[in-house]
Structure formats: structure tokens, C-alpha cells
Design an enzyme around this catalytic site. Structure first.
Site, PDB file in Angstrom:
ATOM      1  N   CYS A  63      35.395  38.610  38.358  1.00 13.72           N
ATOM      2  CA  CYS A  63      35.652  38.513  36.930  1.00 13.72           C
ATOM      3  C   CYS A  63      36.907  39.305  36.586  1.00 13.72           C
ATOM      4  O   CYS A  63      37.055  40.454  36.983  1.00 13.72           O
ATOM      5  CB  CYS A  63      34.417  39.007  36.180  1.00 13.72           C
ATOM      6  SG  CYS A  63      34.696  40.218  34.930  1.00 13.72           S
ATOM      7  N   GLU A  64      37.810  38.661  35.869  1.00 13.27           N
ATOM      8  CA  GLU A  64      39.097  39.309  35.605  1.00 13.27           C
ATOM      9  C   GLU A  64      39.009  40.368  34.515  1.00 13.27           C
ATOM     10  O   GLU A  64      39.932  41.146  34.330  1.00 13.27           O
ATOM     11  CB  GLU A  64      40.159  38.269  35.246  1.00 13.27           C
ATOM     12  CG  GLU A  64      39.967  37.587  33.918  1.00 13.27           C
ATOM     13  CD  GLU A  64      41.000  36.477  33.712  1.00 13.27           C
ATOM     14  OE1 GLU A  64      41.571  35.986  34.693  1.00 13.27           O
ATOM     15  OE2 GLU A  64      41.202  36.115  32.539  1.00 13.27           O
ATOM     16  N   HIS A  65      37.903  40.420  33.812  1.00 16.67           N
ATOM     17  CA  HIS A  65      37.754  41.440  32.768  1.00 16.67           C
ATOM     18  C   HIS A  65      37.290  42.773  33.335  1.00 16.67           C
ATOM     19  O   HIS A  65      37.599  43.821  32.773  1.00 16.67           O
ATOM     20  CB  HIS A  65      36.763  40.972  31.699  1.00 16.67           C
ATOM     21  CG  HIS A  65      37.207  39.724  30.995  1.00 16.67           C
ATOM     22  ND1 HIS A  65      36.348  38.723  30.609  1.00 16.67           N
ATOM     23  CD2 HIS A  65      38.452  39.302  30.645  1.00 16.67           C
ATOM     24  CE1 HIS A  65      37.030  37.749  30.036  1.00 16.67           C
ATOM     25  NE2 HIS A  65      38.313  38.077  30.055  1.00 16.67           N
ATOM     26  N   HIS A  66      36.542  42.739  34.414  1.00 17.33           N
ATOM     27  CA  HIS A  66      35.978  43.984  34.962  1.00 17.33           C
ATOM     28  C   HIS A  66      36.259  44.175  36.444  1.00 17.33           C
ATOM     29  O   HIS A  66      35.896  45.195  37.014  1.00 17.33           O
ATOM     30  CB  HIS A  66      34.452  44.000  34.758  1.00 17.33           C
ATOM     31  CG  HIS A  66      34.033  43.875  33.323  1.00 17.33           C
ATOM     32  ND1 HIS A  66      33.724  42.659  32.738  1.00 17.33           N
ATOM     33  CD2 HIS A  66      33.903  44.805  32.349  1.00 17.33           C
ATOM     34  CE1 HIS A  66      33.398  42.849  31.466  1.00 17.33           C
ATOM     35  NE2 HIS A  66      33.502  44.136  31.207  1.00 17.33           N
ATOM     36  N   GLN A  79      34.760  32.286  34.553  1.00 18.47           N
ATOM     37  CA  GLN A  79      34.034  31.116  35.054  1.00 18.47           C
ATOM     38  C   GLN A  79      34.459  29.832  34.338  1.00 18.47           C
ATOM     39  O   GLN A  79      34.559  28.769  34.974  1.00 18.47           O
ATOM     40  CB  GLN A  79      32.529  31.369  34.890  1.00 18.47           C
ATOM     41  CG  GLN A  79      31.671  30.261  35.473  1.00 18.47           C
ATOM     42  CD  GLN A  79      30.192  30.558  35.370  1.00 18.47           C
ATOM     43  OE1 GLN A  79      29.780  31.723  35.393  1.00 18.47           O
ATOM     44  NE2 GLN A  79      29.387  29.526  35.245  1.00 18.47           N
ATOM     45  N   HIS A 114      26.805  37.217  36.879  1.00 16.80           N
ATOM     46  CA  HIS A 114      27.966  38.096  36.729  1.00 16.80           C
ATOM     47  C   HIS A 114      27.523  39.552  36.845  1.00 16.80           C
ATOM     48  O   HIS A 114      26.690  40.006  36.057  1.00 16.80           O
ATOM     49  CB  HIS A 114      28.624  37.866  35.366  1.00 16.80           C
ATOM     50  CG  HIS A 114      29.294  36.534  35.250  1.00 16.80           C
ATOM     51  ND1 HIS A 114      30.652  36.399  35.074  1.00 16.80           N
ATOM     52  CD2 HIS A 114      28.802  35.275  35.319  1.00 16.80           C
ATOM     53  CE1 HIS A 114      30.963  35.114  35.021  1.00 16.80           C
ATOM     54  NE2 HIS A 114      29.856  34.402  35.164  1.00 16.80           N
ATOM     55  N   CYS A 142      29.073  42.057  35.959  1.00 18.52           N
ATOM     56  CA  CYS A 142      29.405  42.809  34.735  1.00 18.52           C
ATOM     57  C   CYS A 142      28.345  42.625  33.663  1.00 18.52           C
ATOM     58  O   CYS A 142      28.317  43.360  32.675  1.00 18.52           O
ATOM     59  CB  CYS A 142      30.796  42.431  34.217  1.00 18.52           C
ATOM     60  SG  CYS A 142      30.986  40.703  33.777  1.00 18.52           S
TER      61      CYS A 142
END
Ligand code: ZN
Length: 190
Positions: free
Chosen positions: A76-79, A117, A145, A147
């Protein structure tokens, strides 16, 4: 290409920033280990699907092809935490098919990047439309996920489902329900 020296330095910085002693035995090789690992798990950064989907075979009938339960792991590119699960990929050929393993390879190319995703689902569908030029494509991803489960709202077991339709599958309930039926029913060994 992953700049391994930069990754090593950055990992050392992160470890020191959280208060770790990067000279202790268990951590000495960690930056190098992560740099090598990133080469693998972000190896899709500079790949595209053109070559993967270029080997095609002519078919006489254009029955829907479904490849389901393709296991994937992404980040995941956010976390920068993993999300992972199953991809189900279907298309209605337009006189040509690709080897089944190529659909799994296509999923891998887009999984091995910092991702969300929703975008990954769309990228898989778009790549197959562009390269294979079928009559339609449908892609569904089901993933957990980290996260969502190890931080924040901590909801283990929750699954995120995303769908992309292209070509003949768009707004075609009959084709879509055939897809869902093949993905969900008649599982081998279940
Ligand atoms: Zn996240």
C-alpha cells in the site's frame, strides 16, 4: 532500478529515528537485507506488460476465459505495508488468447509497486485491453490490507473487493454474473 545504497541509508535513518541502535547484531544487516528485498517486491516499477502479453494463440471460438485465485502481494502506497489476496481475471477473446500464466504475470507486474488496490485493478484491466485487444475484460481483486489490520482501526479479516470492467463487460449484467459465477462456484478442491 532500485537505488540500493539510498534504500540502505534511508532504512538506517528510520531505525535510528525510532530510537534503535543500528549497530546491534540483529540490525546490522537489516538495511542491506531490505534494499535487496525492495528490488524484488518493487520489481514491477520498470516493467510493463507488452512483452508478457505479446505471445498469443489464435482461437476459433471466443468463449470467456477466467483465471481465478491468482495470489498476489503488493505494498500500500499510503503506509508501505503489505496488502495481499487473490486476483480473478477474465476476458472475452477477439480471436486470440494468451497463455494462462501470462495473466498471473500481468498481475505481478502491477502488484510489485507502491499501489492502491483500486488503481491496480484498473491497470490490469487496461493492460489486457491494450495488448490483447479482447472484446472485454473483467478484473476482481479481493485483498486484506495490513494497514487496516495491524494499525488504525484494526479490523482483522476485513476484505477489500475492487472490480474493473472494460469493453463488453461494462454494464453487461449477464456477462458479469457469468464471471461472478465462475469465480465463486465450482471451486476445485472446495
Ligand atoms: Zn494503507
Amino acid at each position: 532500478m532500485v537505488d540500493k545504497e539510498r534504500v540502505k541509508k534511508a532504512v538506517t535513518d528510520i531505525l535510528e529515528a525510532i530510537g534503535e541502535d543500528t549497530s546491534r547484531e540483529g540490525l546490522v544487516e537489516t538495511p542491506d537485507r531490505i534494499a535487496r528485498m525492495y528490488e524484488e517486491i518493487f520489481g514491477g516499477m520498470n516493467e510493463d506488460c507488452h512483452e508478457i502479453l505479446s505471445k498469443r494463440f489464435t482461437v476459433d471460438n471466443n468463449e470467456m476465459v477466467v483465471e481465478r485465485d491468482i495470489t498476489f502481494y503488493s505494498m500500500c502506497e499510503h503506509h508501505l505495508l503489505p496488502f495481499f489476496g487473490k486476483a480473478h481475471v477474465a476476458y472475452v477473446p477477439n480471436g486470440e488468447v494468451v497463455g494462462l500464466s501470462k495473466l498471473a504475470r500481468t498481475v505481478e507486474v502491477f502488484a510489485r509497486r507502491p499501489q492502491i488496490q483500486e488503481r491496480m485493478t484498473a491497470q490490469i484491466a487496461d493492460a489486457i485491453m491494450k495488448e490483447l485487444k479482447p472484446q472485454g475484460v473483467m478484473v476482481m481483486l479481493e485483498a486484506e490490507h495490513m494497514c487496516m489490520t495491524m494499525r488504525g482501526i484494526k479490523k482483522p479479516g476485513s476484505t477489500t473487493v475492487t472490480v474493473a470492467t472494460r469493453g463488453d463487460f461494462v454494464d453487461n449484467e449477464k456477462l458479469q454474473s457469468t464471471f461472478y459465477g465462475r469465480v465463486k462456484n465450482f471451486r476445485v478442491g472446495h
